[in-house]
Design a protein around this motif. Structure first.
Motif, PDB file in Angstrom:
ATOM      1  N   UNK A 493     -42.441  33.126   3.183  1.00 32.95           N
ATOM      2  CA  UNK A 493     -41.407  31.910   3.756  1.00 32.95           C
ATOM      3  C   UNK A 493     -39.849  32.520   3.754  1.00 32.95           C
ATOM      4  N   UNK A 494     -39.540  33.562   3.001  1.00 36.29           N
ATOM      5  CA  UNK A 494     -38.269  33.929   2.860  1.00 36.29           C
ATOM      6  C   UNK A 494     -38.145  35.352   3.866  1.00 36.29           C
ATOM      7  N   UNK A 495     -39.273  35.675   4.528  1.00 38.28           N
ATOM      8  CA  UNK A 495     -39.174  36.547   5.419  1.00 38.28           C
ATOM      9  C   UNK A 495     -39.083  37.726   4.685  1.00 38.28           C
ATOM     10  N   UNK A 496     -39.721  38.179   3.568  1.00 36.49           N
ATOM     11  CA  UNK A 496     -39.718  39.222   2.626  1.00 36.49           C
ATOM     12  C   UNK A 496     -41.066  39.837   2.791  1.00 36.49           C
ATOM     13  N   UNK A 497     -41.056  41.166   3.176  1.00 34.15           N
ATOM     14  CA  UNK A 497     -42.468  41.839   3.296  1.00 34.15           C
ATOM     15  C   UNK A 497     -43.179  41.987   1.992  1.00 34.15           C
ATOM     16  N   UNK A 498     -44.216  41.460   1.655  1.00 32.89           N
ATOM     17  CA  UNK A 498     -45.142  41.480   0.478  1.00 32.89           C
ATOM     18  C   UNK A 498     -46.113  42.493   0.702  1.00 32.89           C
ATOM     19  N   UNK A 499     -46.278  43.508   0.071  1.00 33.82           N
ATOM     20  CA  UNK A 499     -47.442  44.286   0.083  1.00 33.82           C
ATOM     21  C   UNK A 499     -48.151  43.891  -1.174  1.00 33.82           C
ATOM     22  N   UNK A 500     -49.415  43.149  -0.888  1.00 40.74           N
ATOM     23  CA  UNK A 500     -50.339  42.628  -1.846  1.00 40.74           C
ATOM     24  C   UNK A 500     -51.424  43.583  -2.202  1.00 40.74           C
ATOM     25  N   UNK A 501     -51.550  43.886  -3.379  1.00 43.40           N
ATOM     26  CA  UNK A 501     -52.421  44.795  -3.942  1.00 43.40           C
ATOM     27  C   UNK A 501     -53.735  44.245  -4.194  1.00 43.40           C
ATOM     28  N   UNK A 502     -54.747  44.220  -3.463  1.00 43.07           N
ATOM     29  CA  UNK A 502     -56.142  43.645  -3.874  1.00 43.07           C
ATOM     30  C   UNK A 502     -57.094  44.341  -2.871  1.00 43.07           C
ATOM     31  N   UNK A 503     -58.369  44.428  -3.570  1.00 39.27           N
ATOM     32  CA  UNK A 503     -59.645  44.879  -2.998  1.00 39.27           C
ATOM     33  C   UNK A 503     -60.048  43.892  -2.216  1.00 39.27           C
ATOM     34  N   UNK A 504     -60.010  42.667  -2.364  1.00 38.76           N
ATOM     35  CA  UNK A 504     -60.912  41.401  -1.737  1.00 38.76           C
ATOM     36  C   UNK A 504     -60.090  41.145  -0.498  1.00 38.76           C
ATOM     37  N   UNK A 505     -60.716  41.574   0.507  1.00 37.89           N
ATOM     38  CA  UNK A 505     -59.981  41.027   1.915  1.00 37.89           C
ATOM     39  C   UNK A 505     -60.392  39.643   2.265  1.00 37.89           C
ATOM     40  N   UNK A 506     -61.342  38.748   1.653  1.00 36.62           N
ATOM     41  CA  UNK A 506     -61.500  37.528   1.648  1.00 36.62           C
ATOM     42  C   UNK A 506     -60.596  36.628   0.997  1.00 36.62           C
ATOM     43  N   UNK A 507     -60.136  37.133  -0.031  1.00 35.56           N
ATOM     44  CA  UNK A 507     -59.086  36.470  -0.943  1.00 35.56           C
ATOM     45  C   UNK A 507     -57.805  36.533  -0.157  1.00 35.56           C
ATOM     46  N   UNK A 508     -57.449  37.807   0.211  1.00 34.83           N
ATOM     47  CA  UNK A 508     -56.065  38.050   1.073  1.00 34.83           C
ATOM     48  C   UNK A 508     -56.077  37.116   2.217  1.00 34.83           C
ATOM     49  N   UNK A 509     -57.132  37.142   3.054  1.00 36.48           N
ATOM     50  CA  UNK A 509     -57.285  36.222   4.423  1.00 36.48           C
ATOM     51  C   UNK A 509     -56.955  34.794   4.025  1.00 36.48           C
ATOM     52  N   UNK A 510     -57.427  34.357   2.760  1.00 31.51           N
ATOM     53  CA  UNK A 510     -57.470  33.021   2.374  1.00 31.51           C
ATOM     54  C   UNK A 510     -56.042  32.552   2.253  1.00 31.51           C
ATOM     55  N   UNK A 511     -55.248  33.551   1.384  1.00 32.51           N
ATOM     56  CA  UNK A 511     -53.885  33.433   1.180  1.00 32.51           C
ATOM     57  C   UNK A 511     -53.011  33.309   2.417  1.00 32.51           C
ATOM     58  N   UNK A 512     -53.406  34.374   3.151  1.00 36.00           N
ATOM     59  CA  UNK A 512     -52.537  34.568   4.240  1.00 36.00           C
ATOM     60  C   UNK A 512     -52.409  33.212   5.109  1.00 36.00           C
ATOM     61  N   UNK A 513     -53.733  32.663   5.346  1.00 37.29           N
ATOM     62  CA  UNK A 513     -53.723  31.457   6.086  1.00 37.29           C
ATOM     63  C   UNK A 513     -52.982  30.343   5.667  1.00 37.29           C
ATOM     64  N   UNK A 514     -52.345  30.409   4.427  1.00 36.67           N
ATOM     65  CA  UNK A 514     -51.935  29.189   3.820  1.00 36.67           C
ATOM     66  C   UNK A 514     -50.333  29.157   4.467  1.00 36.67           C
TER      67      UNK A 514
END
Length: 645
Positions: A493-514
């Motif tokens: 929300x502060x327009x900072x690029x966040x490189x999220x290290x995770x192997x779970x695409x499902x969990x990443x997508x869930x967070x991204x949609x928030x």
């Protein structure tokens, strides 16, 4: 009724309340300071010299004179342990909280002032060595002589006790108190180490009191080694007893055998002397105060009141902590008070104690309950730290989860029964995989009056406010954890690029949609550390090995929220500490450092619970972090006087 007698004692000495603090500038009187004041720990070289002399004597013709080097060394070791064991008991709040005379805590100021409490042991060792080297005949004493025990007791009762009584009264005269005795009375809460917190002159006087029975008996011809050991160690035990803040002598003894109240000086008795400096001057036997008409009239009533206590004072706030590892398990006030008052780091003297601590861990694992670790007062409200007796690695054993959750649940229910307002869960006690960040307990007990708080909202706020405003890219490990998710959403929300290290695409997508669609592009999933080789801001929420850290470019700063913290392998990078905040300036009675934190600094999750309590919030803070509340909690913390590190 409880507390009324204490209040009357305090009122009685109102004009004397600040007498000690009023003379703190007078430290230049003759014989006030110790001769080795500026030597620090080099003062122990005296014992090294005794050891060298003794060892050298064993290579040749051993003499009884040199045997006394061994006895002085052994006495120092035993006497030091007497004071240390009494200190340990005084800090075992989980055993003695109901029998504590003063409910105040010992702060850093008092601990520092009493740091060299053992100076008098060195002084008495020097005098003892000089006495036996000056009078060789004193070395020709047997191991046992029954007549010596009787003679020693007679000299103590007939000479040492009245001598100490009158000298002590003399020290309370205006001139001597102002120049010397104020130092001893400057300790706000009595502790066994307080017995040694006095001026050089006062301990010279104490040497005379101690030496009359021991050396006197030897000069008469009835001295023995057993008499020396037994009298000196008993003298120390009774001194510790008098300066203890815990009443250990039951009142029914005085009711059953009334004569004992004239012969035994209890902790309450000497504590009253520090509340009312006009009374209770005796060494160990109140009979001399009775003869001198200086007994405080409230003594027996107060002693009975303390012995009849059944309900401990309920804290307003509880921080539920846990032990990190076996080494840090020794960073407790009932182990070494001085070591506990500084940030934890591994010291060489801890290694010999490791096997014993390991056995204690096994015993705690087999059968244990949450215990009171320490406490402090903030704005006249009691804050306590309870410890779940589990070590860090045990939280990651699948078969231990149910037992750990049961102990946490019992602690929450106990806090609820006591009337605690807020209980805050430390690091692993709120692990998402263990209990859903505390959600398990709130759902299971919907009628809890105590508010359960994980404090992670403030932890996230601290980490986020450490990141410079001009940073436009961060690398985040532990990205899908409770804290990682909140940090990622806030930064996006502060327009900072966040490189999220995770192997779970499902969990990443869930967070991204928030986050709203316009900010979703700022969340980027990466699966390898190599993706961060150009990013100089790392936020570490998962333990990183040296190889993983090697991918960071030179000049990287590692923020972190992982327990235990990562090891700083890179010399060309900087490492932040775990998220923490400094408690407000008006905190009282705090004398313990929280793990590796500096004095007066607590982990952010601890501080989050404090803010929750001070703000009077009535909601539980469990489960996922509400990103909308991060700024709210941060501003509340600053408003309540907490400071970022």
């Amino acid at each position: 009724m409880e507390g009324k007698i204490v209040d009357s004692v305090i009122q009685e000495r109102k004009t004397f309340q600040d007498r000690g603090t009023g003379f703190k500038g007078k430290m230049n009187a003759p014989l006030f300071a110790w001769p080795w004041k500026n030597l620090g720990n080099f003062k122990y070289l005296f014992y090294l010299a005794l050891l060298a002399k003794y060892l050298y004597s064993t290579t040749g013709e051993e003499t009884k004179e040199n045997n006394w080097c061994f006895h002085i060394l052994l006495l120092f070791y035993l006497r030091g342990h007497v004071y240390q064991l009494w200190s340990a008991y005084n800090y075992m709040f989980f055993l003695n909280q109901n029998r504590r005379i003063s409910q105040a805590g010992i702060d850093y100021k008092q601990i520092d002032a009493e740091w060299h409490w053992d100076n008098f042991l060195i002084l008495q060792g020097i005098i003892g060595a000089l006495a036996y080297w000056s009078f060789p005949s004193l070395t020709n004493i047997p191991f046992w002589d029954g007549r010596g025990i009787i003679c020693c007791l007679a000299l103590h009762i007939g000479v040492s006790e009245p001598l100490y009584y009158w000298l002590h009264r003399l020290l309370h005269s205006p001139n001597l108190f102002a120049n010397y005795h104020w130092l001893h009375h400057s300790s706000k809460v009595l502790h066994p180490f307080t017995a040694g917190h006095a001026t050089f002159l006062e301990h010279l006087i104490l040497c005379i009191v101690l030496g009359v029975p021991t050396l006197g008996t030897s000069f008469i011809g009835y001295g023995s080694i057993s008499m020396m050991y037994s009298y000196i160690l008993l003298f120390d035990i009774l001194r510790c007893l008098g300066h203890s803040n815990v009443e250990v002598i039951p009142h029914y003894l005085f009711e059953t055998v009334p004569l004992l109240k004239y012969l035994i000086c209890t902790p309450t008795y000497h504590n009253i002397h520090h509340m009312d400096t006009r009374t209770n001057f005796c060494l160990f036997m109140p009979v001399y105060d009775i003869l001198g008409k200086t007994v405080n009239s409230h003594y027996l009533d107060l002693h009975k009141e303390i012995n009849s206590r059944t309900n401990r004072r309920a804290p307003d706030f509880v921080f539920l902590a846990h032990v990190v590892d076996i080494m840090s398990g020794m960073h407790a006030p009932f182990v070494f008070r001085s070591f506990n008052s500084i940030p934890f780091s591994t010291k060489f003297f801890l290694f010999p104690m490791w096997p014993f601590t390991f056995l204690v861990m096994l015993a705690m694992w087999a059968k244990s309950k949450t215990f009171l670790f320490n406490f402090y007062n903030l704005r006249s409200r009691l804050h306590q730290t309870w410890v779940v007796p589990r070590f860090g690695f045990q939280y990651f054993l699948p078969f231990a989860a149910d037992g750990i959750n049961k102990q946490i649940e019992e602690a929450i229910l106990r806090a609820d029964r006591l009337g605690v307002k807020v209980i805050s869960l430390a690091a692993l006690n709120k692990n998402e995989g263990l209990n859903g960040g505390g959600t398990l307990f709130v759902n299971k007990h919907p009628n809890l009056k105590v508010r359960v708080v994980h404090g992670n909202t403030l932890t996230a706020a601290v980490i986020l406010n450490e990141i410079p405003r001009d940073v436009d890219e961060v690398f985040l490990t532990g990205a899908t954890s409770k804290l990682g998710r909140a940090i990622a959403l806030y930064l996006a929300r502060r327009r900072v690029m966040v490189l999220m290290l995770t192997q779970s695409t499902e969990r990443f997508n869930k967070i991204q949609k928030e986050v709203p669609e316009e900010f979703q592009k700022f969340l980027v999933q990466v699966t390898k550390y190599q993706a961060a080789k150009r990013c100089k801001t790392w936020i570490v929420g998962k333990w990183s090995t040296p190889r993983e850290q090697s991918w960071a470019p030179s000049g990287t700063h590692f923020h972190q929220f992982v327990v235990p913290p990562i090891i700083p392998f890179r010399r060309d990078c900087t490492y932040g500490k775990l998220a923490a905040m400094k408690l407000p300036e008006d905190v009282e009675g705090l004398g313990s450092c929280e793990y590796t934190m500096e004095r007066g600094v607590v982990h952010a999750c601890h501080a989050g619970g404090v803010v929750h309590f001070l703000e009077g919030w009535t909601h539980h803070e469990v489960g996922a972090i509400n990103v909308e509340q991060i700024d709210v909690v941060w501003k509340a913390a600053l408003r309540q006087g907490l400071k970022p590190m």
